[in-house]
Design a protein around this motif. Structure first.
Motif, PDB file in Angstrom:
ATOM      1  N   MET A   1       3.431   4.950   2.088  1.00 42.37           N
ATOM      2  CA  MET A   1       2.701   6.139   2.542  1.00 42.37           C
ATOM      3  C   MET A   1       1.273   6.100   2.002  1.00 42.37           C
ATOM      4  O   MET A   1       1.066   5.885   0.814  1.00 42.37           O
ATOM      5  N   LYS A   2       0.292   6.305   2.895  1.00 44.40           N
ATOM      6  CA  LYS A   2      -1.102   6.292   2.432  1.00 44.40           C
ATOM      7  C   LYS A   2      -1.407   7.565   1.648  1.00 44.40           C
ATOM      8  O   LYS A   2      -0.800   8.612   1.894  1.00 44.40           O
ATOM      9  N   SER A   3      -2.359   7.467   0.727  1.00 38.19           N
ATOM     10  CA  SER A   3      -2.640   8.632  -0.112  1.00 38.19           C
ATOM     11  C   SER A   3      -4.133   8.957  -0.125  1.00 38.19           C
ATOM     12  O   SER A   3      -4.976   8.079   0.063  1.00 38.19           O
ATOM     13  N   ALA A   4      -4.410  10.243  -0.339  1.00 39.78           N
ATOM     14  CA  ALA A   4      -5.801  10.695  -0.382  1.00 39.78           C
ATOM     15  C   ALA A   4      -5.985  11.700  -1.507  1.00 39.78           C
ATOM     16  O   ALA A   4      -5.088  12.485  -1.816  1.00 39.78           O
ATOM     17  N   LEU A   5      -7.185  11.662  -2.102  1.00 38.12           N
ATOM     18  CA  LEU A   5      -7.587  12.676  -3.076  1.00 38.12           C
ATOM     19  C   LEU A   5      -8.703  13.481  -2.420  1.00 38.12           C
ATOM     20  O   LEU A   5      -9.658  12.906  -1.896  1.00 38.12           O
ATOM     21  N   VAL A   6      -8.548  14.814  -2.429  1.00 41.09           N
ATOM     22  CA  VAL A   6      -9.586  15.677  -1.859  1.00 41.09           C
ATOM     23  C   VAL A   6     -10.201  16.496  -2.994  1.00 41.09           C
ATOM     24  O   VAL A   6      -9.537  17.355  -3.587  1.00 41.09           O
ATOM     25  N   GLY A  25       0.572  12.776   7.859  1.00 42.37           N
ATOM     26  CA  GLY A  25       1.656  12.138   7.101  1.00 42.37           C
ATOM     27  C   GLY A  25       1.217  11.496   5.800  1.00 42.37           C
ATOM     28  O   GLY A  25       1.953  10.705   5.213  1.00 42.37           O
ATOM     29  N   MET A  26       0.018  11.816   5.316  1.00 46.84           N
ATOM     30  CA  MET A  26      -0.440  11.208   4.059  1.00 46.84           C
ATOM     31  C   MET A  26       0.089  11.979   2.844  1.00 46.84           C
ATOM     32  O   MET A  26       0.413  13.164   2.948  1.00 46.84           O
ATOM     33  N   TRP A  27       0.118  11.301   1.709  1.00 41.18           N
ATOM     34  CA  TRP A  27       0.383  11.982   0.431  1.00 41.18           C
ATOM     35  C   TRP A  27      -0.975  12.434  -0.085  1.00 41.18           C
ATOM     36  O   TRP A  27      -1.913  11.634  -0.191  1.00 41.18           O
ATOM     37  N   VAL A  28      -1.112  13.738  -0.384  1.00 43.64           N
ATOM     38  CA  VAL A  28      -2.439  14.273  -0.692  1.00 43.64           C
ATOM     39  C   VAL A  28      -2.452  14.993  -2.042  1.00 43.64           C
ATOM     40  O   VAL A  28      -1.583  15.812  -2.327  1.00 43.64           O
ATOM     41  N   CYS A  29      -3.470  14.654  -2.837  1.00 41.63           N
ATOM     42  CA  CYS A  29      -3.718  15.409  -4.068  1.00 41.63           C
ATOM     43  C   CYS A  29      -5.011  16.199  -3.874  1.00 41.63           C
ATOM     44  O   CYS A  29      -6.026  15.637  -3.443  1.00 41.63           O
ATOM     45  N   GLY A  30      -4.970  17.479  -4.176  1.00 41.32           N
ATOM     46  CA  GLY A  30      -6.176  18.309  -4.100  1.00 41.32           C
ATOM     47  C   GLY A  30      -6.677  18.624  -5.501  1.00 41.32           C
ATOM     48  O   GLY A  30      -5.871  18.816  -6.417  1.00 41.32           O
ATOM     49  N   VAL A  31      -7.995  18.653  -5.656  1.00 44.92           N
ATOM     50  CA  VAL A  31      -8.596  18.985  -6.950  1.00 44.92           C
ATOM     51  C   VAL A  31      -9.678  20.021  -6.725  1.00 44.92           C
ATOM     52  O   VAL A  31     -10.469  19.913  -5.777  1.00 44.92           O
TER      53      VAL A  31
END
Ligand code: NAD
Length: 323
Positions: A1-6, A25-31
């Motif tokens: 699964m692709k991941s992103a940091l926002v 469908g991405m794994w996402v971390c928000g900051v």
């Protein structure tokens, strides 16, 4: 699964971006330094972090992110960036955030980094005529932004470009032009023109009047959030390594914008012009380069986005008993 940091996931665009990446469908971390104001984040993980702190920023890059979106900034509409009172905070806070995020991405070996610059980088001397502003990407130099907010964005563009040049990073830079839509700041001093005018119209009695800063003849263009996100993802995943306008080229005066919103609300209102911070006389997105580079440009009509934005703000006004 692709991941992103926002980074900036508690803000208007970042919050919507998290939802869009989750839909993909991405794994996402928000900051962010604060959570989103109007609805819960759909991020898989949400970290409350002050990105001015380098150590805390490096800790956010705790996995191999495929994409990092850097949207965090100390910003607001004309009532925040053009009064002169917040200039030092804007430059200090946003510069620290950008310095920390880009270097943390370098250290972590992030695949792609997106930076949200602004139309505010364009020189004052090309935006004096409300009917004929020039905002083609190549006209940004000789530099003369009309605000310190614009100068910081220009510095940060150069920062990301130098990291790409010296460290081989893949950086993508958008110059956003007035993004609007539901769940954006609509009161409190940081709101931008579409939200402020929707609020004023929602609060006015039919047959009454609303206040407009300046003579109302200053022009702008406004891009609806959905198209902003579409353009952002297309740019991020493209091979375009120069800054690109992301905006609408449907130019309208501020009076015209107020009238369009009043029409949507079904109210007859007169416009009372008062002194206030207004920024440049004219600005609109030049979409030739985005069309050429991405083979796509925003095309949705302003009126469509205004309808859903007005509906959402009118609900907020009613809920707070201000109607
Ligand atoms: P926003 O103010 O809603 O979001 C910015 C977020 O950054 C906020 O949630 C804020 O809390 C966060 N932030 C500020 N300082 C922080 C810190 N020290 N640590 C962590 N987070 C911090 O703004 P937006 O409208 O969502 O804009 C997103 C980005 O796009 C910004 O960089 C802005 O300059 C740029 N931009 C926006 C527009 C527009 O029309 N909205 C136009 C041009 C450029």
């Amino acid at each position: 699964m692709k991941s992103a940091l926002v980074c900036g996931a508690g803000g208007f665009i970042g919050h919507h971006l998290v939802s869009r990446l989750k839909d993909e469908g991405m794994w996402v971390c928000g900051v962010d330094i604060k959570p989103p104001e109007f609805s819960a984040s759909r991020a898989d993980e949400f970290k409350l972090v002050d990105l001015r702190d380098p150590t805390a920023t490096y800790k956010c890059l705790d996995r191999d992110f495929d994409e990092v979106y850097q949207l965090a900034a100390d910003m607001g509409g004309a009532g925040y960036v053009f009064t002169g009172e917040n200039c030092a905070a804007v430059m200090h806070n946003s510069a620290l955030i950008n310095i920390n995020v880009v270097d943390a991405c370098r250290q972590a070996g992030v695949g792609r980094v997106f930076f949200s610059s602004s139309a505010c980088v364009y020189p004052l001397y090309n935006q004096q005529d409300p009917q004929n502003p020039t905002c083609a990407e190549a006209t940004v130099y000789p530099a003369l932004p009309d605000s310190e907010y614009g100068w910081e964005k220009l510095f940060a563009e150069r920062l990301y470009l130098t990291y790409a040049r010296n460290y081989g990073m893949t950086c993508r830079i958008a110059r956003y032009h007035n993004i609007f839509g539901p769940e954006g700041t609509w009161q409190g001093g940081r709101e931008k023109a579409p939200a402020a005018l929707c609020r004023k119209v929602a609060m006015a009695e039919d047959g009454g009047e609303i206040e407009i800063w300046g003579d109302g003849e200053q022009t702008r263009s406004f891009l609806y959030i959905d198209e902003c996100l579409e353009a952002t993802l297309r740019l991020m995943r493209s091979d375009c390594d120069e800054p690109l306008n992301i905006g609408s080229d449907e130019m309208i005066s501020i009076d015209g914008l107020a009238q369009a919103i009043a029409h949507i609300a079904g109210k007859k209102l007169s416009l009372h012009h008062i002194a206030g911070p207004t920024g440049v006389r004219g600005r609109t997105s030049d979409n030739r380069l985005i069309r050429e580079t991405l083979g796509w440009a925003p095309s949705a009509r302003l009126n469509e986005g205004l309808k859903s934005t007005y509906r959402w703000i009118a609900e907020q006004v009613a809920a707070t008993g201000q109607a």
